[in-house]
Design a protein around this motif. Structure first.
Motif, PDB file in Angstrom:
ATOM      1  N   GLY A   1       4.347   9.647   6.108  1.00 22.82           N
ATOM      2  CA  GLY A   1       4.340   8.458   6.223  1.00 22.82           C
ATOM      3  C   GLY A   1       2.789   7.526   6.329  1.00 22.82           C
ATOM      4  N   ALA A   2       1.763   8.509   6.273  1.00 24.22           N
ATOM      5  CA  ALA A   2       0.615   8.023   6.424  1.00 24.22           C
ATOM      6  C   ALA A   2       0.166   6.988   5.089  1.00 24.22           C
ATOM      7  CB  ALA A   2      -0.542   9.084   6.341  1.00 24.22           C
ATOM      8  N   HIS A   3      -0.648   5.834   5.321  1.00 21.21           N
ATOM      9  CA  HIS A   3      -1.171   5.152   4.212  1.00 21.21           C
ATOM     10  C   HIS A   3      -2.156   6.014   3.152  1.00 21.21           C
ATOM     11  CE1 HIS A   3       0.878   1.506   5.618  1.00 21.21           C
ATOM     12  NE2 HIS A   3       0.714   1.822   6.609  1.00 21.21           N
ATOM     13  N   VAL A   4      -1.880   5.781   2.055  1.00 17.84           N
ATOM     14  CA  VAL A   4      -2.739   6.195   1.171  1.00 17.84           C
ATOM     15  C   VAL A   4      -3.509   5.317   0.321  1.00 17.84           C
ATOM     16  CG1 VAL A   4      -1.812   8.575   1.108  1.00 17.84           C
ATOM     17  CG2 VAL A   4      -1.143   7.112  -0.445  1.00 17.84           C
ATOM     18  N   SER A   5      -4.570   5.561  -0.528  1.00 14.96           N
ATOM     19  CA  SER A   5      -4.963   4.720  -1.217  1.00 14.96           C
ATOM     20  C   SER A   5      -4.513   4.455  -2.736  1.00 14.96           C
ATOM     21  CB  SER A   5      -6.749   4.740  -1.517  1.00 14.96           C
ATOM     22  OG  SER A   5      -6.695   5.935  -2.368  1.00 14.96           O
ATOM     23  N   GLU A   6      -4.382   3.291  -3.451  1.00 16.05           N
ATOM     24  CA  GLU A   6      -3.959   3.241  -4.602  1.00 16.05           C
ATOM     25  C   GLU A   6      -4.587   4.244  -5.846  1.00 16.05           C
ATOM     26  OE1 GLU A   6      -1.516   1.138  -5.789  1.00 16.05           O
ATOM     27  OE2 GLU A   6      -1.276   0.197  -3.975  1.00 16.05           O
ATOM     28  N   ARG A   7      -5.847   4.788  -5.649  1.00 15.44           N
ATOM     29  CA  ARG A   7      -6.243   5.557  -6.303  1.00 15.44           C
ATOM     30  C   ARG A   7      -5.923   7.063  -6.192  1.00 15.44           C
ATOM     31  NH1 ARG A   7     -12.894   6.916  -6.387  1.00 15.44           N
ATOM     32  NH2 ARG A   7     -12.749   8.023  -8.246  1.00 15.44           N
TER      33      ARG A   7
ATOM     34  N   MET B   1       0.832  -1.101   0.172  1.00 17.19           N
ATOM     35  CA  MET B   1       0.090  -0.051  -0.029  1.00 17.19           C
ATOM     36  C   MET B   1       0.997   1.108  -0.010  1.00 17.19           C
ATOM     37  SD  MET B   1      -3.205   0.884   2.319  1.00 17.19           S
ATOM     38  CE  MET B   1      -4.557   1.660   1.801  1.00 17.19           C
ATOM     39  N   PRO B   2       0.589   2.200  -0.846  1.00 19.45           N
ATOM     40  CA  PRO B   2       1.290   3.368  -1.001  1.00 19.45           C
ATOM     41  C   PRO B   2       1.145   4.343   0.338  1.00 19.45           C
ATOM     42  CG  PRO B   2      -0.134   3.448  -2.451  1.00 19.45           C
ATOM     43  CD  PRO B   2      -0.562   1.965  -1.933  1.00 19.45           C
ATOM     44  N   THR B   3       2.476   4.972   0.652  1.00 17.93           N
ATOM     45  CA  THR B   3       2.401   5.828   1.833  1.00 17.93           C
ATOM     46  C   THR B   3       2.787   7.238   1.403  1.00 17.93           C
ATOM     47  OG1 THR B   3       4.830   5.384   2.191  1.00 17.93           O
ATOM     48  CG2 THR B   3       3.070   4.102   3.363  1.00 17.93           C
ATOM     49  N   CYS B   4       2.351   8.327   2.019  1.00 19.25           N
ATOM     50  CA  CYS B   4       2.947   9.671   1.803  1.00 19.25           C
ATOM     51  C   CYS B   4       4.524   9.749   2.443  1.00 19.25           C
ATOM     52  CB  CYS B   4       2.141  10.616   2.826  1.00 19.25           C
ATOM     53  SG  CYS B   4       2.524  12.492   2.846  1.00 19.25           S
ATOM     54  N   ASP B   5       5.076  10.205   1.349  1.00 21.67           N
ATOM     55  CA  ASP B   5       6.660  10.442   1.710  1.00 21.67           C
ATOM     56  C   ASP B   5       6.790  11.706   2.572  1.00 21.67           C
ATOM     57  OD1 ASP B   5       7.322   8.393  -0.187  1.00 21.67           O
ATOM     58  OD2 ASP B   5       7.020  10.021  -2.089  1.00 21.67           O
ATOM     59  N   HIS B   6       5.833  12.400   2.831  1.00 20.10           N
ATOM     60  CA  HIS B   6       6.227  13.574   3.987  1.00 20.10           C
ATOM     61  C   HIS B   6       5.935  13.117   5.364  1.00 20.10           C
ATOM     62  CE1 HIS B   6       5.122  17.586   6.233  1.00 20.10           C
ATOM     63  NE2 HIS B   6       6.259  17.713   5.603  1.00 20.10           N
TER      64      HIS B   6
END
Length: 49
Positions: free
Chosen positions: A8-14, A1-6
């Motif tokens: 570290g929160a998880h974000v959706s694929e969309r 699952m992707p994460t915010c590089d700033h």
């Protein structure tokens, strides 16, 4: 699952498809930026990187 590089929160694929830059980096998400300012925050953080 992707994460915010700033933050570290998880974000959706969309979310990642819409807001990731050309390198696939997500520099702002709803956890660390106001919804209206995600694109602007991402650009500013990219310039500072």
């Amino acid at each position: 699952m992707p994460t915010c590089d700033h933050c570290g929160a998880h974000v959706s694929e969309r979310f990642a498809r819409v807001f990731a830059d050309e390198n696939g980096e997500i520099r702002a998400c709803v956890s660390c930026s106001a919804n209206a300012g995600i694109e602007q925050a991402a650009r500013e953080r990219a310039r500072g990187a």
